[in-house]
Structures are given as C-alpha cells and as structure tokens.
Motif scaffolding. Structure first.
Motif, mmCIF file in Angstrom:
data_model
loop_
_atom_site.group_PDB
_atom_site.id
_atom_site.type_symbol
_atom_site.label_atom_id
_atom_site.label_comp_id
_atom_site.label_asym_id
_atom_site.label_seq_id
_atom_site.Cartn_x
_atom_site.Cartn_y
_atom_site.Cartn_z
ATOM 1 N N LYS A 104 2.943 7.654 -7.428
ATOM 2 C CA LYS A 104 2.404 6.291 -7.409
ATOM 3 C C LYS A 104 1.193 6.233 -8.321
ATOM 4 O O LYS A 104 0.589 7.247 -8.655
ATOM 5 C CB LYS A 104 1.978 5.885 -5.991
ATOM 6 C CG LYS A 104 3.145 5.730 -5.016
ATOM 7 C CD LYS A 104 2.627 5.285 -3.657
ATOM 8 C CE LYS A 104 3.789 5.105 -2.680
ATOM 9 N NZ LYS A 104 3.331 4.690 -1.351
ATOM 10 N N TYR A 106 -2.647 4.503 -9.020
ATOM 11 C CA TYR A 106 -3.742 3.837 -8.348
ATOM 12 C C TYR A 106 -4.945 3.817 -9.279
ATOM 13 O O TYR A 106 -5.032 4.608 -10.216
ATOM 14 C CB TYR A 106 -4.096 4.523 -7.031
ATOM 15 C CG TYR A 106 -4.766 5.873 -7.195
ATOM 16 C CD1 TYR A 106 -6.144 6.007 -7.050
ATOM 17 C CD2 TYR A 106 -4.017 7.007 -7.488
ATOM 18 C CE1 TYR A 106 -6.759 7.237 -7.190
ATOM 19 C CE2 TYR A 106 -4.625 8.237 -7.631
ATOM 20 C CZ TYR A 106 -6.000 8.349 -7.483
ATOM 21 O OH TYR A 106 -6.588 9.568 -7.633
ATOM 22 N N SER A 109 -11.846 5.185 -8.353
ATOM 23 C CA SER A 109 -12.960 4.452 -7.761
ATOM 24 C C SER A 109 -13.827 3.771 -8.812
ATOM 25 O O SER A 109 -14.281 2.639 -8.624
ATOM 26 C CB SER A 109 -13.817 5.392 -6.913
ATOM 27 O OG SER A 109 -14.325 6.456 -7.708
ATOM 28 N N ARG A 112 -11.893 0.776 -10.279
ATOM 29 C CA ARG A 112 -11.777 -0.283 -9.277
ATOM 30 C C ARG A 112 -13.094 -1.072 -9.170
ATOM 31 O O ARG A 112 -13.096 -2.301 -9.138
ATOM 32 C CB ARG A 112 -11.417 0.313 -7.917
ATOM 33 C CG ARG A 112 -11.194 -0.736 -6.821
ATOM 34 C CD ARG A 112 -10.977 -0.058 -5.483
ATOM 35 N NE ARG A 112 -9.702 0.646 -5.430
ATOM 36 C CZ ARG A 112 -8.573 0.102 -5.016
ATOM 37 N NH1 ARG A 112 -8.554 -1.154 -4.625
ATOM 38 N NH2 ARG A 112 -7.465 0.799 -4.984
ATOM 39 N N TYR A 234 1.688 -8.744 -3.902
ATOM 40 C CA TYR A 234 2.735 -7.747 -3.662
ATOM 41 C C TYR A 234 4.042 -8.172 -4.337
ATOM 42 O O TYR A 234 4.711 -7.368 -4.984
ATOM 43 C CB TYR A 234 2.966 -7.552 -2.170
ATOM 44 C CG TYR A 234 4.108 -6.601 -1.870
ATOM 45 C CD1 TYR A 234 3.919 -5.216 -1.915
ATOM 46 C CD2 TYR A 234 5.380 -7.086 -1.589
ATOM 47 C CE1 TYR A 234 4.965 -4.343 -1.681
ATOM 48 C CE2 TYR A 234 6.442 -6.221 -1.353
ATOM 49 C CZ TYR A 234 6.227 -4.852 -1.406
ATOM 50 O OH TYR A 234 7.272 -3.994 -1.183
ATOM 51 N N ARG A 261 -12.699 -7.674 1.385
ATOM 52 C CA ARG A 261 -12.608 -6.220 1.237
ATOM 53 C C ARG A 261 -11.919 -5.587 2.451
ATOM 54 O O ARG A 261 -11.297 -4.536 2.345
ATOM 55 C CB ARG A 261 -14.008 -5.633 1.044
ATOM 56 C CG ARG A 261 -14.653 -6.107 -0.258
ATOM 57 C CD ARG A 261 -16.059 -5.527 -0.431
ATOM 58 N NE ARG A 261 -16.725 -6.125 -1.578
ATOM 59 C CZ ARG A 261 -16.554 -5.756 -2.838
ATOM 60 N NH1 ARG A 261 -15.710 -4.779 -3.109
ATOM 61 N NH2 ARG A 261 -17.191 -6.340 -3.817
ATOM 62 N N PRO A 264 -7.188 -7.038 2.194
ATOM 63 C CA PRO A 264 -6.854 -7.173 0.782
ATOM 64 C C PRO A 264 -6.003 -8.407 0.480
ATOM 65 O O PRO A 264 -5.136 -8.780 1.253
ATOM 66 C CB PRO A 264 -6.063 -5.880 0.487
ATOM 67 C CG PRO A 264 -6.541 -4.916 1.512
ATOM 68 C CD PRO A 264 -6.793 -5.741 2.745
ATOM 69 N N GLU A 268 -5.840 -7.176 -4.973
ATOM 70 C CA GLU A 268 -6.030 -5.866 -4.351
ATOM 71 C C GLU A 268 -4.706 -5.133 -4.174
ATOM 72 O O GLU A 268 -4.642 -3.910 -4.267
ATOM 73 C CB GLU A 268 -6.745 -6.014 -3.007
ATOM 74 C CG GLU A 268 -8.190 -6.443 -3.130
ATOM 75 C CD GLU A 268 -9.031 -5.421 -3.880
ATOM 76 O OE1 GLU A 268 -9.130 -4.271 -3.433
ATOM 77 O OE2 GLU A 268 -9.578 -5.780 -4.933
ATOM 78 N N HIS A 269 -3.635 -5.882 -3.924
ATOM 79 C CA HIS A 269 -2.316 -5.251 -3.813
ATOM 80 C C HIS A 269 -1.924 -4.646 -5.162
ATOM 81 O O HIS A 269 -1.326 -3.566 -5.220
ATOM 82 C CB HIS A 269 -1.267 -6.271 -3.371
ATOM 83 C CG HIS A 269 -1.411 -6.712 -1.956
ATOM 84 N ND1 HIS A 269 -1.252 -5.854 -0.885
ATOM 85 C CD2 HIS A 269 -1.720 -7.920 -1.421
ATOM 86 C CE1 HIS A 269 -1.445 -6.517 0.247
ATOM 87 N NE2 HIS A 269 -1.744 -7.763 -0.052
ATOM 88 N N LEU A 271 -4.060 -3.606 -7.523
ATOM 89 C CA LEU A 271 -4.930 -2.470 -7.811
ATOM 90 C C LEU A 271 -4.568 -1.233 -7.002
ATOM 91 O O LEU A 271 -4.818 -0.107 -7.419
ATOM 92 C CB LEU A 271 -6.395 -2.843 -7.533
ATOM 93 C CG LEU A 271 -7.013 -3.915 -8.430
ATOM 94 C CD1 LEU A 271 -8.461 -4.162 -8.025
ATOM 95 C CD2 LEU A 271 -6.930 -3.521 -9.898
ATOM 96 N N THR A 272 -3.975 -1.438 -5.830
ATOM 97 C CA THR A 272 -3.609 -0.311 -4.980
ATOM 98 C C THR A 272 -2.480 0.498 -5.595
ATOM 99 O O THR A 272 -2.472 1.730 -5.541
ATOM 100 C CB THR A 272 -3.191 -0.802 -3.583
ATOM 101 O OG1 THR A 272 -4.302 -1.492 -2.991
ATOM 102 C CG2 THR A 272 -2.793 0.356 -2.690
ATOM 103 N N GLU A 273 -1.518 -0.194 -6.166
ATOM 104 C CA GLU A 273 -0.375 0.507 -6.773
ATOM 105 C C GLU A 273 0.059 -0.249 -8.015
ATOM 106 O O GLU A 273 0.848 -1.179 -7.951
ATOM 107 C CB GLU A 273 0.778 0.609 -5.779
ATOM 108 C CG GLU A 273 1.917 1.457 -6.281
ATOM 109 C CD GLU A 273 2.994 1.640 -5.222
ATOM 110 O OE1 GLU A 273 4.123 1.974 -5.609
ATOM 111 O OE2 GLU A 273 2.713 1.445 -4.032
#
Length: 282
Positions: A104, A106, A109, A112, A234, A261, A264, A268-269, A271-273
């Motif tokens: 995956k 991501y 830090s 982000r 998503y 924060r 999400p 944010e979805h 940025l997560t994957e």
C-alpha cells in the motif's frame, strides 16, 4: 473561469535513493509548464551538494531549465512551507512513501503535515521515474463545491500541458441523497428513478462547467462523466485505482478542525492510501 498557471514549482530534495527520479520528474514538469524550479534542501549549503544537483540536472540544459537551489536549516516542514511562501511557489512536489510490506501507499508524516498546511497546490508522487512515463488518463473530482469549477478548469490546463488525452470527472454523490428503503420491486424502481435524476442533474452541472473552459484545453480530450454513489474521498480514490488513472486531481481541503482530524473526511482517505499520483489544488 481563468486558470492560475504554475509559474513556479518547488520540490523538497533530500539525498535519498529517489533523488534522481524526483529531480527528473520536477525538471520535466517545469519544462512542460514553462516554470522556474526551486530545489529546497533542508540543510547547510556546500559546493559538493550544488555540484551533485548540477550533475543530475545536466541533461536538461538543452531544454533551458531555469532552476535555483535553496538551502535552509531547520524543521523540514517549516523550511519547505516558509520557502514556498517566500518564493511564491505555485506547485509543490512531494515524494510519497511506499509501504512495501503491505503493498500500500501512504504519505509520510512530513509530507502529510506539509499537505495539510501548504498555501499552494501540492503534487504527491508515488512512483517517480527517471524515464518519463506519459500521463494519459486524469481523474478529477466533480463534487458540488465552490472550489470545483476551478479544480476542473485546472485539470484541463494540466492535461493540455502534459498531453493527457483522457479526462474522467467523477461526481461523488452521497448515499443519503437516496433516502429510500429498498425492499421490493416498486421501491427499487423508485430508487433507480431518483438515481437517474441525480445523474442527469450532476451531468448537467458538470457540462456547464466544461462549457466555460477554453476550447484549446478541451478539443483534443476524451471526456467522461462518472457519477458514483458512495463515500467521498474513498469512492474517487477507488475509481482512480481501478481505472488505472495516471493522476488524480482533487480540491484542497478547507481548514481542518480538531474534529476533522478525529473523523477523516474526503482528502484524508486519499492521503491514507494514495491510489496514484495525486494533485491537490488550492
């Protein structure tokens, strides 16, 4: 609506295995957009470092690449953000990290934090390459939002300069717009009728936006409108992944609160994957 061009491009550079690939990607984009490139290095200046950057970018001399190296010590996030403001950077390029163990992607830090706070547009690269991989298919969000018209207009501007010939505009529609419980054929027909009306409404809205874009940026493109019922962020990320898009273009999030924060939302979805390279527009 007029396009805000990428007159200046910045990239945070560190001496990592991806340094050459990141610099090649940034240099190519600077040439495509006829922009000045700023290499932002967090650390002390030295002749050895300058010579290394010069050697890597030597092959772009024939293209008259205009670049400047900025050295500054301090916290990486603060240095990159402050330099972006000082140099009036329009597009900031950041390398994303691949978590191979789980297959995956991501955002690290640092990337982000920069993405959340940047006042300029941000391009997240997941697979930088020394050899150019053509950008052929761009997916852009078409959700109903005050920023969306500018985002779609800029996506066509980007496609024009990168010579991408296919653009898909994804209209993410919340499931709660179909507030019908489906438990028989009659309710199913009603739900389908409502869905079709929403699709027609959303397609009309997007076509109106496209009609305002300069024809030079639209005439050579295959344009697809794709309404999707699902969770914002998503759904479009999943679509970009399964359609093998080369670039996903999104609105920048509004200023996030403490609750954003904890719970999400759309960006944010993403940025997560990361499903592909992602351009977040201010």
């Amino acid at each position: 609506m007029s396009v805000k061009p990428f007159n200046s491009i910045g990239i945070g550079v560190a001496f990592s295995p991806n340094l050459k690939a990141n610099l090649f990607e940034a240099a190519r984009l600077s040439i495509f957009f006829d922009s000045k490139l700023f290499l932002i290095h967090v650390g002390e200046s030295s002749e050895d470092k300058k010579e290394m950057f010069k050697t890597i970018l030597k092959s772009f001399e024939k293209d008259q690449l205009n670049y400047e190296v900025v050295f500054k010590t301090g916290n990486p996030v603060d240095v990159i953000l402050s330099t972006s403001e000082e140099k009036n950077i329009d597009l900031l390029i950041l390398g994303a990290v691949q978590r191979e163990r789980f297959l995956k992607y991501y955002v690290g830090s640092i990337a982000r934090k920069i993405t959340r706070r940047a006042q300029c547009s941000v391009l997240l690269l997941i697979k930088p390459s020394v050899e150019r991989i053509p950008c052929e298919h761009i997916v852009v969000n078409g959700l109903k939002d005050p920023k969306t018209e500018q985002t779609i207009t800029t996506a066509f501007y980007v496609a024009h300069h990168l010579k991408a010939d296919k653009i898909t505009i994804v209209e993410e529609i919340k499931k709660d717009e179909i507030a019908i419980r489906v438990d028989d054929d009659k309710s199913l027909r009603r739900a389908n009728i409502i869905k079709e009306r929403i699709r027609h409404r959303e397609n009309s809205r997007i076509k109106e936006i496209i009609s305002h874009i300069p024809s030079a940026h639209t005439k050579n493109n295959t344009i697809k409108l794709q309404p999707i019922f699902g969770k914002q962020g998503y759904s479009i990320g999943h679509y970009a992944q399964i359609s093998r898009a080369d670039l996903l273009v999104m609105n920048a999030p509004s200023k996030m609160t403490f609750w954003d924060r904890l719970f999400p939302h759309d960006i944010e979805h993403i940025l997560t994957e990361l499903p592909t390279d992602v351009l977040i527009l201010q």
